[in-house]
Design a protein around this motif. Structure first.
Motif, PDB file in Angstrom:
ATOM      1  N   ARG A  67      15.095   1.916  -5.580  1.00  0.00           N
ATOM      2  CA  ARG A  67      14.607   1.478  -4.253  1.00  0.00           C
ATOM      3  C   ARG A  67      14.877  -0.014  -4.051  1.00  0.00           C
ATOM      4  O   ARG A  67      15.338  -0.429  -2.991  1.00  0.00           O
ATOM      5  CB  ARG A  67      13.112   1.786  -4.120  1.00  0.00           C
ATOM      6  CG  ARG A  67      12.539   1.426  -2.762  1.00  0.00           C
ATOM      7  CD  ARG A  67      11.159   2.003  -2.558  1.00  0.00           C
ATOM      8  NE  ARG A  67      10.180   1.429  -3.473  1.00  0.00           N
ATOM      9  CZ  ARG A  67       8.928   1.866  -3.617  1.00  0.00           C
ATOM     10  NH1 ARG A  67       8.512   2.894  -2.896  1.00  0.00           N
ATOM     11  NH2 ARG A  67       8.097   1.297  -4.452  1.00  0.00           N
ATOM     12  N   CYS A 174       2.285  -3.426   8.901  1.00  0.00           N
ATOM     13  CA  CYS A 174       1.207  -2.800   8.126  1.00  0.00           C
ATOM     14  C   CYS A 174      -0.070  -3.640   8.185  1.00  0.00           C
ATOM     15  O   CYS A 174      -1.188  -3.104   8.229  1.00  0.00           O
ATOM     16  CB  CYS A 174       1.636  -2.651   6.672  1.00  0.00           C
ATOM     17  SG  CYS A 174       3.056  -1.580   6.440  1.00  0.00           S
ATOM     18  N   THR A 201      -0.407   5.598   5.623  1.00  0.00           N
ATOM     19  CA  THR A 201      -1.381   4.533   5.863  1.00  0.00           C
ATOM     20  C   THR A 201      -0.678   3.183   5.731  1.00  0.00           C
ATOM     21  O   THR A 201       0.502   3.129   5.404  1.00  0.00           O
ATOM     22  CB  THR A 201      -2.599   4.597   4.911  1.00  0.00           C
ATOM     23  OG1 THR A 201      -2.190   4.182   3.608  1.00  0.00           O
ATOM     24  CG2 THR A 201      -3.212   5.978   4.883  1.00  0.00           C
ATOM     25  N   VAL A 226       7.414   6.093  -4.465  1.00  0.00           N
ATOM     26  CA  VAL A 226       7.747   6.716  -5.747  1.00  0.00           C
ATOM     27  C   VAL A 226       6.662   7.741  -6.101  1.00  0.00           C
ATOM     28  O   VAL A 226       6.949   8.845  -6.569  1.00  0.00           O
ATOM     29  CB  VAL A 226       7.895   5.627  -6.836  1.00  0.00           C
ATOM     30  CG1 VAL A 226       8.050   6.239  -8.222  1.00  0.00           C
ATOM     31  CG2 VAL A 226       9.081   4.713  -6.510  1.00  0.00           C
ATOM     32  N   ARG A 228       4.674   9.278  -3.969  1.00  0.00           N
ATOM     33  CA  ARG A 228       4.819  10.386  -3.002  1.00  0.00           C
ATOM     34  C   ARG A 228       5.827  11.407  -3.541  1.00  0.00           C
ATOM     35  O   ARG A 228       5.546  12.617  -3.589  1.00  0.00           O
ATOM     36  CB  ARG A 228       5.286   9.817  -1.664  1.00  0.00           C
ATOM     37  CG  ARG A 228       5.574  10.832  -0.585  1.00  0.00           C
ATOM     38  CD  ARG A 228       6.175  10.124   0.647  1.00  0.00           C
ATOM     39  NE  ARG A 228       6.281  11.014   1.781  1.00  0.00           N
ATOM     40  CZ  ARG A 228       7.299  11.856   1.977  1.00  0.00           C
ATOM     41  NH1 ARG A 228       8.293  11.930   1.115  1.00  0.00           N
ATOM     42  NH2 ARG A 228       7.309  12.657   3.032  1.00  0.00           N
ATOM     43  N   THR A 261      -1.374   8.201  -1.751  1.00  0.00           N
ATOM     44  CA  THR A 261      -0.631   7.994  -2.992  1.00  0.00           C
ATOM     45  C   THR A 261       0.001   6.606  -3.020  1.00  0.00           C
ATOM     46  O   THR A 261       0.430   6.078  -1.999  1.00  0.00           O
ATOM     47  CB  THR A 261       0.500   9.032  -3.190  1.00  0.00           C
ATOM     48  OG1 THR A 261       1.495   8.857  -2.189  1.00  0.00           O
ATOM     49  CG2 THR A 261      -0.022  10.450  -3.176  1.00  0.00           C
TER      50      THR A 261
END
Ligand SMILES: Cc1ncc(COP(=O)(O)O)c(C=O)c1O
Length: 308
Positions: A67, A174, A201, A226, A228, A261
């Motif tokens: 990522r 966020c 979220t 990751v 998830r 998560t």
């Protein structure tokens, strides 16, 4: 402000005197500084990863590096180090703090120090800046009772504005969602996608459980977490029906269970969404997934150790 958030850890005085990696040096926390001209400080122009240390290994290191390197490539940010060199930085910093587990790392890579306080990336002449903060970290016991979420007006962006898959230093979207949740008296904001479906979220990915099925969003507008991906994986391996699909607040409110998560908290139960209590609090599926995930971490860490 709330004292319990998704990232609340048990108090640990050792975090007052950490050793922190800053651009090639491991220095005491009070000397760990970057320039006011740094691209990350000035513009949020940088990428980061949150990783946890289990038994001397950075769990799911390859997925985190995939990522990070993909994100940096997309914005032409040269990390200038191999994955193994990054791993060595993390290992040396953990060793400097005497850590082998119960530790959480925030690895940050920015475009570096700028020649002038303006936006153009070509002004970032001295980079990248690489920082690794590793804290002693055990998620707070209080998280087990479940978080309160509020759906918020701030939505996830489309990929052609700022792709929500970027784990960038710039987290303003966020943060605005989190502030809105605070104003609504909740711990974390539940963000919708541009079509009004429940997405994620402000700091974690979001799952619900309905009649034994596990649902999460399509993944189109959320962080490609990751954790998830690993929850979807363990569900598939264990034969728990899991779907990445559109659903609305209608189905979230009446879910039997809901959980978040993220690398820090693994799976954190949700107690309430917009004042509606979620389920009866027994959470058998969340509990089972927590056990399966723990087992996946142990297996992965053992494989990583064997591959060294
Ligand atoms: C907005 C957002 N969603 C989800 C996550 C969880 O991702 P992971 O499971 O890789 O920690 C993060 C963490 O970086 C995040 O910032």
């Amino acid at each position: 402000m709330n004292d319990t958030t998704t990232h609340t850890a048990e108090a640990d005085d050792r975090n007052d005197s950490l050793m922190i990696y800053v651009d090639g040096r491991i220095v005491p926390k009070d000397q760990a500084v970057v320039s006011v001209y740094d691209s990350g400080f000035m513009l949020g122009d940088g990428m980061w990863e949150g990783m946890r240390l289990y038994d001397g290994e950075w769990a799911f290191f390859d997925a985190h590096m995939d990522r990070l390197y993909d994100s940096c490539k997309a914005v032409k940010l040269e990390i200038g180090k191999t994955r193994e060199e990054i791993r060595a930085i993390l290992d040396e910093t953990a060793a400097a703090n005497g850590m082998t587990g119960d530790a959480h790392c925030r690895l940050m890579v920015t475009r570096g120090r700028k020649a002038k306080p303006f936006q153009h990336p070509s002004l970032s002449k001295w980079g990248p800046t690489i920082v690794a903060i590793i804290e002693h970290s055990v998620p707070a016991k209080a998280l087990a009772k479940g978080l309160r979420l509020a759906s918020v007006p701030q939505v996830r962006g489309l990929p052609h504005s700022q792709d929500p898959k970027f784990n960038s230093h710039s987290k303003l979207n966020c943060i605005i969602a989190c502030l809105q949740a605070e104003e609504a008296g909740a711990d974390e904001g539940l963000m919708l996608d541009p079509h009004g479906f429940v997405n994620t979220t402000n700091a974690c990915n979001f799952f619900i459980v309905r009649k034994g099925e596990v649902w999460t969003s399509t993944g189109d507008y959320c962080m490609n977490g990751v954790t998830r991906a690993n929850v979807v994986k363990v569900c598939r391996e264990a034969g728990i029906p899991v779907f990445e699909k559109n659903f609305s607040l209608y189905e979230a409110y009446s879910a039997d269970e809901a959980f978040l998560t993220g690398t820090f908290g693994a799976q954190t139960p949700v107690a309430e969404i917009d004042g509606r209590t979620i389920g009866d609090g027994s959470r058998p599926v969340t509990q089972r997934i927590r056990e399966l995930y723990k087992d996946l971490v142990a297996r992965t860490v053992a494989d990583q150790k064997a591959a060294r």
